[in-house]
Scaffold this motif. Structure first.
Motif, mmCIF file in Angstrom:
data_model
loop_
_atom_site.group_PDB
_atom_site.id
_atom_site.type_symbol
_atom_site.label_atom_id
_atom_site.label_comp_id
_atom_site.label_asym_id
_atom_site.label_seq_id
_atom_site.Cartn_x
_atom_site.Cartn_y
_atom_site.Cartn_z
ATOM 1 N N THR A 1 -2.613 4.014 2.347
ATOM 2 C CA THR A 1 -1.850 4.072 1.105
ATOM 3 C C THR A 1 -0.754 5.118 1.270
ATOM 4 O O THR A 1 -0.752 5.921 2.217
ATOM 5 C CB THR A 1 -2.741 4.474 -0.075
ATOM 6 N N HIS A 2 0.179 5.116 0.330
ATOM 7 C CA HIS A 2 1.242 6.122 0.372
ATOM 8 C C HIS A 2 0.647 7.524 0.288
ATOM 9 O O HIS A 2 1.074 8.441 1.001
ATOM 10 C CB HIS A 2 2.223 5.884 -0.775
ATOM 11 N N ALA B 1 -2.689 -5.196 -3.353
ATOM 12 C CA ALA B 1 -1.718 -4.172 -2.945
ATOM 13 C C ALA B 1 -0.419 -4.286 -3.720
ATOM 14 O O ALA B 1 0.540 -3.563 -3.422
ATOM 15 C CB ALA B 1 -1.441 -4.288 -1.450
ATOM 16 N N ARG C 1 0.831 -1.215 0.000
ATOM 17 C CA ARG C 1 0.000 0.000 0.000
ATOM 18 C C ARG C 1 0.864 1.265 0.000
ATOM 19 O O ARG C 1 0.422 2.317 -0.470
ATOM 20 C CB ARG C 1 -0.900 -0.003 1.226
ATOM 21 N N ASP D 1 3.503 1.538 -1.757
ATOM 22 C CA ASP D 1 4.183 1.542 -3.062
ATOM 23 C C ASP D 1 5.600 0.999 -3.004
ATOM 24 O O ASP D 1 6.478 1.394 -3.779
ATOM 25 C CB ASP D 1 4.190 2.952 -3.682
#
Length: 307
Positions: free
Chosen positions: A297-298, A75, A48, A50
């Protein structure tokens, strides 16, 4: 038994080794199933964020194994070859308390084939049940031994008392692994269970004396302690309205690994530790604000840090 190469053909930034299972969450609102397991949650959290991550685990060739596989793939996490080796996927039944905390009952078989790392990722992470429960724990230790000098090793013991033998046995297993690590992160509960006679700062210093380079102790709403041989600092928690605490420590671990990957040439200077700890605290804060092991997430993490 012949050792089996188990990494993806393309090098990964992080390889996580450990259990994946299904969390069966029971609350006053009913029952729901989530993919879980501390190492799997860390791998999912990395995806998530990245980061190119892979998970070596042991799950079943069943519907629950399918659910875990799809969850990881959503993911971008690579499920490494050999991971679907069991007939039945493990479960952890979680009872949620009024304060959002979770108590677990496990049904798990942890075994891995002997593994050879064909290349070294930048970071090898392991933890929890995978490092204590035989026969798989011996394979995990072998992988940490292989990794020495080739990559950074991070470790979160994430103690599950119901699956351990005596305190003495668990402490011995834990302290055999610490010298094979570069970073040990544990919760306050883990620290007090493993070292009931020590305060948290003493526990961190003890871990450093055993050979790890960075010791991190999370303390929930009281923030986290980060210690190297040269530095000790406390990083405040980031307030959040708690839905439940499932996956919070794993989200912290994923973001901690992100920080280690991005730290640049300043090593573990105090400013670097503070930045890494604050980022990890933000990830945990976002996670406890929503149900289940649902890490940011990022983009969500960056937005939180920008507030």
């Amino acid at each position: 038994m012949t050792a089996t190469p188990s990494l993806a053909p393309e090098p990964l930034d992080v390889v996580v080794v450990g259990e994946a299972l299904i969390d069966i969450v029971q609350s006053p609102d009913g029952q729901i199933e989530y993919p879980g397991g501390s190492p799997a949650n860390v791998a999912y959290g990395l995806g998530r964020l990245d980061i190119k991550a892979g998970l070596l685990t042991a799950i079943g060739r069943d519907d629950r194994g399918d659910a875990i596989t799809q969850h990881l793939q959503s993911a971008g996490v690579v499920l490494l070859p050999g991971s679907r080796s069991l007939g039945k996927t493990a479960t952890a039944t979680a009872q949620i308390g009024d304060d959002g905390s979770a108590e677990y009952t496990f049904d798990i078989d942890w075994s891995l084939p002997p593994v050879v790392l064909p290349y070294a990722p930048r970071i090898l992470h392991t933890g929890s049940i995978a490092t204590f429960l035989q026969p798989g724990a011996s394979v995990v230790r072998g992988m940490l031994e292989q990794a020495q000098g080739g990559c950074m090793v991070t470790y979160d013991p994430n103690i599950r008392r119901d699956l351990l033998g005596s305190h003495r046995e668990a402490l011995s297993l834990f302290e055999e692994l610490v010298p094979l690590t570069d970073v040990v992160k544990m919760s306050e509960d883990d620290a007090r269970w493993l070292y009931p006679g020590k305060d948290l700062a003493e526990t961190a210093r003890h871990l450093l004396s055993l050979g790890t380079v960075l010791a991190v102790v999370t303390q929930g709403a009281n923030g986290s302690l980060m210690a190297t041989r040269e530095t000790q600092l406390n990083v405040p928690a980031i307030p959040s309205t708690v839905a439940d605490t499932i996956g919070a420590g794993d989200s912290y671990m994923s973001a901690l690994i992100l920080g280690l990957l991005l730290r640049g040439s300043d090593g573990l200077a105090p400013t670097v530790l503070e930045r890494i700890g604050t980022t990890a605290s933000m990830a945990a804060s976002i996670t406890v604000g929503r149900s289940g092991a649902n890490p940011p997430t990022h983009r969500e993490l960056l937005a939180g840090m920008a507030r």
